[in-house]
Design an enzyme around this catalytic site. Sequence first.
Site, PDB file in Angstrom:
ATOM      1  N   GLU A   1      69.797  41.769   4.037  1.00 51.82           N
ATOM      2  CA  GLU A   1      68.784  42.765   3.713  1.00 51.82           C
ATOM      3  C   GLU A   1      67.993  43.131   4.959  1.00 51.82           C
ATOM      4  OE1 GLU A   1      66.973  40.532   0.555  1.00 51.82           O
ATOM      5  OE2 GLU A   1      65.422  39.733   1.843  1.00 51.82           O
TER       6      GLU A   1
ATOM      7  N   HIS B   1      53.558  44.875  12.127  1.00 45.00           N
ATOM      8  CA  HIS B   1      53.677  45.790  13.269  1.00 45.00           C
ATOM      9  C   HIS B   1      54.252  45.076  14.497  1.00 45.00           C
ATOM     10  CE1 HIS B   1      52.787  48.798  16.157  1.00 45.00           C
ATOM     11  NE2 HIS B   1      51.806  48.106  16.715  1.00 45.00           N
TER      12      HIS B   1
END
Lengths: 391, 289
Positions: B209, B247
């Site tokens: 995934e 991030h």
Amino acid sequence: MNIHEYQAKQVFAKYGVPTPRGIIAETVDQAVANAEELGGSIWVVKAQIHAGGRGLGGGVKLAKSIDEVRELADEILGMTLVTHQTGPEGKLVNKVYIEEGADIQDELYFSVVLDRAAEMPIIMASTEGGMDIETVAENTPEKIIKIEIDPAIGFQGFHARELIFGLGITDKAEQKKLMKFAASIYKVYMDTDAEMIEINPLVKTGAGDFIALDGKMGFDNSALGRQKFIADMRDITEEDADEMEAAKYGLSYVALDGEIGCMVNGAGLAMGTMDTINYMGGTPANFLDVGGSANAETVAKGFEIILQNPNVKAIFVNIFGGIVRCDRLANGIIEATKITDVNVPVIVRLDGTNAPEAAEILKNANIANLIVGDDLGDGAAKAVAAAKGEK
Amino acid sequence: MSILVNKDTKVIVQGFTGKEGTFHAEQCIAYGTQIVGGVTPGKGGQTHLGQPVFNTVKDAVNATGATVSMVFVPPAFVGDAVMEAAEAGIELAVIITEGAPVRDMQMAKSHATKHGMMTIGPNCPGVITAEECKIGIMPGNIFKKGNVGLISKSGTLTYEGANQVCNEGFGITTAVGIGGDPIIGLSYIQLLQMFQDDPETEAIVMIGEIGGDLEIQAAAFIKENVTKPVVAFIAGQTAPPGKTMGHAGAIISGSSGTAQEKMEALEAVGVKVVVSPAEIGKAIKEVLS
């Protein structure tokens, strides 16, 4: 979970990490009072939202008088700030942080994140502070220092030396200060179960001090139970209302912009279901993982959340029952369609233990808009057809 | 043959007498797994599901000769339990529990490695050698004996994949759910090597995934070391960016962890990559005939 800059700086302060003095404000009057309390002749008015790029978006501004603080606070509070991380819809600014101005000589970059490949925290630092680190990584990767820290030994002297020499810090007093700064941030990272700490910029002042001019922290959600101090900093206005509502019922939900609502057990199969719908020419309206213990109540809640999205034209329920028996789930789904008024076609594919019995139950329920899918491919195809108004 | 576990494997359960531990241990026993005892601190000396309960893993290992532990303790105690198992001489800990703090897993995995113990998971369905030994929470009945090895980050996609393989008339040697947490035990590379070395396994299904770069590493490994056909599916081609990854986290590997780049990397080394999990069964049929 993420926290605001002003909260990250509160955490830093607890660990002796130098930051500029600042006070949070929710009104213009408070902002002015804060500036007066801080004193000095220069202040920074900073929008507090959970997204980077605030400066470029107009959410961080310099004030050279108290009147200017008032003007800027008035402008920033209540504005919808759009940055490259907020998406085009932006984020409403509810709080501004009033901070004293800093004497900036050099801007550095400093972060601690989990390196999944090394399976340990890694310190990243760069002389290219104030810039987007992804841009630095792309254009000048040699300017980023990476230092793996094995938690079994912690932050050692050799790690610190790698950092200061790597950043070209030559002054003895400055070296000492930066080593202390890095050791403290590493301690914050470990103690608070942080997932990520990013300080951009880390500023060297004219006096040779190192201070965290910005602070961004994200935490491991699995550890919040033992981090009450951090968990209490949660700002629910920063989080997606639908996702939060779903989480209350143990459901994991993410809205997308397509037409076919998805209700699936397991995150991987949920993504796989979206991918299959896409492959068959449809568009998924959401990601929704109902978890391992799906029952009538959670399924009903799932329908309710999916149907809040007006774009939904059909719903694909795709459940691989595993040890949960499918006949029970089938009854749960029928029950759920009674609890929640489901006005779009629902395609149900149940597989696993007692799947044939489940299919029988669904067929015998005689619910007009309920269609049985035989397997993943068949169910997805039927959902795509139903969303297009075909039978 | 198979990998990791078989009908002779002796298994203990950590968190034996809890609700989840009890339910799934019962299911494993019914499948034929040799559950030879369990550990619940403070309940040593009792009998549970017809098997002895011990206070410590050391006691359990000494008394039963178990080599594998199935871990069901609550999330906050997973790290502790895994380190205890490692020091007690357990060879493989299968960690089912979901929600263990990442920091604990860092410490536990590093300690396990130091003591030569393998781990699977956490937050995974476990490992099953078809019709011999099930250590985990998967529905045993869908895993028919055969010649396909399966490795998956996702629980329900493991079931989906195995079910399709069996519906096409093939079967499974061993299926391993490796879990999708940031830090996991055995991963693609080690398991690909085991399946490559297992004479009974003729093809491998690999389900991945988005996030991280384990699949990319696997692709590089396959190129050099795997001669058996591999079928792969990567979940999350339609997942929005930025929703699951921090991030700064995305930058480390120098790649962004999208499904697309993983699929391309696998395709480039000759893996048969399917765009929907609904195609796994058909793809296995194709590579095996």
